[in-house]
Design an enzyme around this catalytic site. Structure first.
Site, PDB file in Angstrom:
ATOM      1  CE1 TYR A  47      -1.383   0.017   7.686  1.00  0.00           C
ATOM      2  CE2 TYR A  47      -0.369   2.080   6.992  1.00  0.00           C
ATOM      3  CZ  TYR A  47      -0.329   0.699   7.119  1.00  0.00           C
ATOM      4  OH  TYR A  47       0.761   0.006   6.664  1.00  0.00           O
ATOM      5  CE  LYS A 102       0.736   2.070   3.238  1.00  0.00           C
ATOM      6  NZ  LYS A 102       2.026   2.692   3.704  1.00  0.00           N
TER       7      LYS A 102
END
Ligand code: NDP
Length: 438
Positions: free
Chosen positions: A264, A178
């Site tokens: 996140y 990510k």
């Protein structure tokens, strides 16, 4: 039958059946579900297959005690899927390579690096064949290497798209760190390239494989907090040191704290609710004159509303001391993970009215044994390849975060609240929930 003879019988039985390789092993899921690891109907690689049966011990405690889960089991080394690690930086060397020791279905078999001396040393440390060390120029030669089933891309964000597309063209499955890429267009290219090559694409959202996060998802979905009203999530760190690091360069990082750590919070609000936001508003701030934030932002706050009425308030920063947490406020109770986004030491709390004292609040910790998030995520990728299943966090999951991050920046720039079309259904960008392998 005495305990010892029972043990002897079980062990002999295990050895016989393991030799035949034809027995299903029952693995208990993290949330209490039970899954049977069966021979896949259409294995997509020559490796993989059924996990050996779990070795069993006689009970040692009463049912009032927490189950230890029993000893782990794993595929023999020659049947584990081979992973090529691309980019030998901090994450790769501090977390990923060591995590393979805890994997059950995967092993590192190749390295790709621009630093030949470092790669040689790492190859020696992990028993990787010298001929399986590549650089960015001869990376495409991975196509001829049968030791490699999956490529794990751990490069600066701007390089994810190129190395995914080239990896898929080389016929390998892709696990990519990510944020998925720097732009929505790049994310779509990555998805298209993997589809065209008939290869799997998974984005390495480790938290979605971690037991505390899975327990909180289940707690929310089971309505144990009542109706969820609000989620507050914060993820920040005091970024500094080398001003030349890629994280502070827009072309390489795509942005500052948002795509690196704020993602996140965004991702958590989506997997906790299973929903997609319908409104977004945001603000960014960078300390004037701070050389770290010439190209990328320091802090971002963003608010979202979800179709069920859940509100989310998120913050991220490169300027505050490490904080990595979320709290979910329900009508009947609140639940939190603090820390939530760290590599280890996660703690889950639930607070509600005491069932025995109407004047008291009961805040209690839900404790569970810690698992290596990276090993769980890597094994999930291998499991999906072996079982020919869609990953729980496929390219579409990364693409959706990328779209939303672009809108967060847009909302901050314009100062306007952005309205999005309502997405019906839950977990629409996710594949089946990961199973827990004993
Ligand atoms: P590092 O800077 O520590 O490592 C990146 C590596 O990429 C370098 O060591 C280098 O490896 C290679 N590289 C190739 N080209 C460049 C370039 N132009 N500039 C810098 N490095 C280059 O980064 P991280 O390991 O911290 O992050 C890598 C990726 O992992 C990022 O996408 C990040 O977002 C993600 N990440 C995810 C985490 C998670 O918890 N899931 C945590 C941390 C990072 P070599 O010398 O071998 O060529």
């Amino acid at each position: 039958m005495s305990e010892s003879s029972k043990g002897e019988f079980s062990r002999r039985q295990i050895l016989t059946t393991a030799g035949l390789g034809a027995v299903s092993a029952v693995a208990s899921g993290g949330m209490g579900e039970s899954v049977t690891a069966q021979q896949p109907s259409q294995p997509v690689t020559p490796r993989g297959g059924t996990l050996p049966p779990q070795i069993e011990f006689p009970p040692i405690s009463e049912k009032t005690e927490v189950d230890t889960g029993g000893p782990p089991t794993a595929l023999p080394p020659e049947r584990r899927l081979g992973f090529a690690i691309v980019g030998l930086g901090r994450l790769a060397l501090e977390e990923i390579m060591p995590a393979f020791a805890e994997c059950k279905l995967a092993k590192p078999t190749a390295l790709v690096s621009g630093d030949a001396a470092k790669a040689k040393q790492v190859a020696q440390q992990y028993g990787i064949k010298p001929q399986n060390v590549y650089n960015y120029q001869n990376y495409d030669n991975l196509r001829n290497n049968p030791d490699v089933d999956v490529i794990y891309i751990i490069l600066p964000n701007s390089m994810h798209a190129e190395y995914t597309v080239r990896g898929a063209k080389a016929g390998k499955h892709i696990l990519c760190e990510k944020p998925m890429a720097n732009t929505v267009e790049e994310c779509q290219e990555m998805i298209d390239a993997c589809k065209q090559a008939n290869r799997k694409l998974m984005i390495a959202y480790r938290c979605q494989y971690e037991p505390h996060h899975r327990a909180m998802i289940q707690t929310i979905r089971n309505k144990e907090l009542g109706t969820v009203k609000l989620i507050q999530a914060d993820n920040g760190q005091h970024q500094g040191g080398d001003l030349n690091q890629w994280r502070l360069k827009r072309a390489l990082a795509g942005g500052g704290s948002l795509p690196d750590v704020g993602i996140y919070c965004l991702n958590a609000t989506r997997y906790l609710t299973g929903e997609e936001p319908i409104t977004i508003s945001a603000q960014t701030f960078s300390t004037p004159g701070d050389p770290r934030f010439k190209e990328v932002e320091e802090s971002v706050t963003f608010q979202m509303r979800f179709p069920s009425g859940v509100l989310a308030i998120c913050s991220t920063s490169y300027g505050f001391h490490e904080a990595r947490r979320f709290r979910v406020f329900g009508s009947d109770a609140w639940g939190q993970l603090d820390p939530a986004f760290s590599y280890s030491g996660l703690r889950m709390m639930i607070s509600r009215k005491s069932p025995t004292n109407s004047m008291a609040e009961n805040a209690s910790e839900v404790r569970m044994s810690e698992k290596n998030q990276f090993a769980l995520e890597i094994d999930h990728m291998a499991d999906c390849v072996i079982q020919n299943k869609q990953p729980h966090t496929p390219g579409e999951e990364g693409l959706q975060d990328q779209k939303l991050m672009a809108l967060i920046y847009q909302a901050a720039q314009t100062g306007k609240t952005i309205t999005l079309p309502r997405v019906s259904g839950l977990d629409v960008t996710r594949g089946p929930a990961p199973r827990t392998l004993k």
